[in-house]
Design a protein around this motif. Structure first.
Motif, short mmCIF file in Angstrom:
data_model
loop_
_atom_site.label_atom_id
_atom_site.label_comp_id
_atom_site.label_asym_id
_atom_site.label_seq_id
_atom_site.Cartn_x
_atom_site.Cartn_y
_atom_site.Cartn_z
N HIS A 95 28.96 4.31 -15.43
CA HIS A 95 28.80 5.67 -14.91
C HIS A 95 30.11 6.45 -14.97
N ILE A 96 31.23 5.79 -14.69
CA ILE A 96 32.53 6.46 -14.77
C ILE A 96 32.80 6.90 -16.21
N HIS A 97 32.47 6.03 -17.16
CA HIS A 97 32.66 6.37 -18.57
C HIS A 97 31.79 7.57 -18.95
N GLU A 98 30.54 7.57 -18.50
CA GLU A 98 29.63 8.69 -18.82
C GLU A 98 30.15 9.99 -18.21
N THR A 99 30.65 9.93 -16.97
CA THR A 99 31.19 11.13 -16.34
C THR A 99 32.43 11.61 -17.07
N SER A 100 33.25 10.66 -17.55
CA SER A 100 34.45 11.02 -18.31
C SER A 100 34.10 11.81 -19.56
N LEU A 101 33.04 11.38 -20.24
CA LEU A 101 32.62 12.08 -21.45
C LEU A 101 32.07 13.47 -21.13
N ALA A 102 31.32 13.56 -20.03
CA ALA A 102 30.71 14.84 -19.66
C ALA A 102 31.70 15.80 -19.03
N HIS A 103 32.73 15.26 -18.35
CA HIS A 103 33.70 16.09 -17.63
C HIS A 103 35.13 15.63 -17.90
N PRO A 104 35.62 15.84 -19.12
CA PRO A 104 36.99 15.41 -19.44
C PRO A 104 38.06 16.16 -18.67
N GLU A 105 37.66 17.25 -17.99
CA GLU A 105 38.64 18.05 -17.24
C GLU A 105 39.02 17.42 -15.90
N LEU A 106 38.24 16.47 -15.41
CA LEU A 106 38.48 15.90 -14.09
C LEU A 106 39.73 15.02 -14.08
N THR A 107 40.42 15.01 -12.95
CA THR A 107 41.54 14.09 -12.77
C THR A 107 41.01 12.73 -12.33
N VAL A 108 41.89 11.74 -12.32
CA VAL A 108 41.50 10.41 -11.87
C VAL A 108 41.04 10.46 -10.41
N ALA A 109 41.76 11.24 -9.59
CA ALA A 109 41.39 11.36 -8.17
C ALA A 109 40.00 11.99 -8.02
N ALA A 131 43.87 8.20 -20.93
CA ALA A 131 44.80 9.18 -21.49
C ALA A 131 44.24 10.59 -21.41
N VAL A 132 42.92 10.73 -21.37
CA VAL A 132 42.31 12.06 -21.29
C VAL A 132 42.47 12.65 -19.90
N HIS A 133 42.47 11.80 -18.89
CA HIS A 133 42.44 12.25 -17.50
C HIS A 133 43.79 12.18 -16.79
N GLU A 134 44.76 11.56 -17.41
CA GLU A 134 46.02 11.36 -16.72
C GLU A 134 47.16 11.46 -17.72
N SER A 262 53.19 15.02 -25.92
CA SER A 262 53.05 15.04 -24.46
C SER A 262 52.85 16.47 -23.96
N GLN A 263 53.53 17.44 -24.57
CA GLN A 263 53.33 18.85 -24.19
C GLN A 263 51.93 19.32 -24.57
N ILE A 264 51.49 18.91 -25.74
CA ILE A 264 50.14 19.27 -26.19
C ILE A 264 49.10 18.68 -25.24
N HIS A 265 49.30 17.43 -24.84
CA HIS A 265 48.37 16.77 -23.92
C HIS A 265 48.25 17.55 -22.61
#
Length: 389
Positions: A95-109, A131-134, A262-265
């Motif tokens: 479920h965390i993986h699915e949410t990551s794909l649907a909402h890449p904007e979310l932080t780890v918290a 790497a997408v979230h942090e 890192s700046q691009i990220h």
């Protein structure tokens, strides 16, 4: 009575925290009257003998006796609990993986809030998508010659020589302590690009006429596409491979025009978060999002609308309002949970500001106590049985 109709198998779908929140909603008299049924349902939900003993004010041995009296083997129960715990962990990771794909904007918290778990669990579940979230600090070679130093060396060489070939540069560079031609070629996407960036455009060799210039916005849109895809890695090298497969601008070209990886990220993280609350106020981001249009129209909710959405869901449901619970019960006009988190700072702060502290899960109440300096948070005071219990 509803408790008697609930067997252990009906409560296995509940997480221990959910069961505890439901238990806390019961009046003390009901807890006492139906203790045996509650013990069985608590065991079915995964609570330990000690945890149940603490809740009822008895020893773990007494809980074991109650289970035995009802024909439940605690040894077999422990084996079943281990299997259920493993299944829960696997399901949560998926479920965390699915949410990551649907909402890449979310932080780890925010992902931890979404799934009512801790950040270390989220990080472990995300694996390569962390790497997408942090943001991850650059850990490359500190002795690496910087882009500026390479371009300065090229410009200096260009002013001192009349033979502007790559082999001539290599001989000069080695004599002056710089890397040979291959380094600027790799770093800047070819020899001609390196000459252009060093201000030596008059020495660029014509190989079929000028190439069409790609805008910065198109390059940002290309990187955004890369981050939105489900890939095994989000490193600079992975982008290079991805760009070659998909026909996007090369990694070297992107880094020359847009800055370090890192700046691009970090900039992409800002862009992903803006996309969830898109309101036309950031012209640069709007231009890029116009190149990568959303698949479905996005409804943007204000903070007041976000809180109103929470209240509407609360009015038509019972039980702790977790992010997943809200997502299941919200209607089309209600704010997206990711938008609520962004507008209000966090999920628990949104519940607090909506006056729904009594509808928090036990984990959320503990988190809010940390925010509010250990202020006591009221428990769930509902007198009716909670949904799913």
């Amino acid at each position: 009575m509803w408790i008697r109709s609930r067997s252990m198998q009906h409560t296995e779908a509940l997480e221990p925290d959910e069961w505890r929140s439901c238990f806390e909603a019961l009046p003390a008299a009901e807890r006492s009257r139906h203790r045996s049924d509650l013990v069985l349902s608590g065991l079915g939900a995964g609570l330990t003998l000690q945890e149940l003993g603490d809740l009822f004010g008895v020893s773990r041995e007494r809980i074991r006796q109650i289970a035995k009296e009802r024909g439940v083997s605690t040894k077999k129960l422990r084996e079943e609990q281990r299997e259920r715990a493993m299944h829960r962990r696997q399901t949560l990771a998926r479920h965390i993986h699915e949410t990551s794909l649907a909402h890449p904007e979310l932080t780890v918290a925010e992902l931890a809030e979404w799934h009512e778990t801790d950040e270390s669990t989220v990080r472990a579940a995300l694996k390569h998508r962390l790497a997408v979230h942090e943001a991850r600090p650059y850990s490359g070679d500190t002795d690496r010659t910087s882009d500026d130093a390479l371009l300065t060396a090229l410009a200096t060489w260009g002013a001192q020589t009349t033979t502007h070939t790559s082999d001539d540069y290599t001989a000069w560079a080695i004599a002056h302590g710089y890397p040979g031609k291959q380094t600027p070629m790799n770093r800047f996407g070819g020899w001609n690009n390196a000459l252009l960036l060093a201000g030596l455009g008059e020495h660029v060799q014509d190989r079929g006429g000028p190439r069409p210039q790609i805008s910065d916005e198109t390059m940002w849109a290309s990187v955004l596409q890369f981050y939105r895809d489900d890939l095994p890695s989000y490193s600079f090298g992975s982008y290079n491979d991805y760009a070659r497969r998909t026909g996007l601008p090369s990694g070297a070209a992107v880094r020359i025009r847009l800055g370090s990886w890192s700046q691009i990220h970090e900039r992409i993280r800002e862009l992903l978060r803006y996309a969830t609350r898109r309101d036309g106020s950031w012209e640069w981001a709007e231009n890029i999002l116009g190149i990568v249009p959303d698949q479905e129209p996005r409804r943007i909710s204000s903070r007041a609308e976000s809180l109103a959405s929470l209240i509407r869901v609360a009015e038509r449901t019972t039980g702790p309002i977790t992010v997943a619970f809200y997502e299941r019960h919200r209607e089309r006009q209600d704010a997206q949970p990711a938008v609520i988190q962004l507008r209000c700072g966090s999920w628990v702060e949104a519940l607090r500001d909506a006056g729904l502290e009594h509808r928090m899960s036990s984990r959320a109440r503990a988190r809010l106590q940390e925010y509010d300096g250990n202020r006591e948070i009221p428990g769930n005071s509902l007198q009716e049985p909670l949904e799913g219990f």
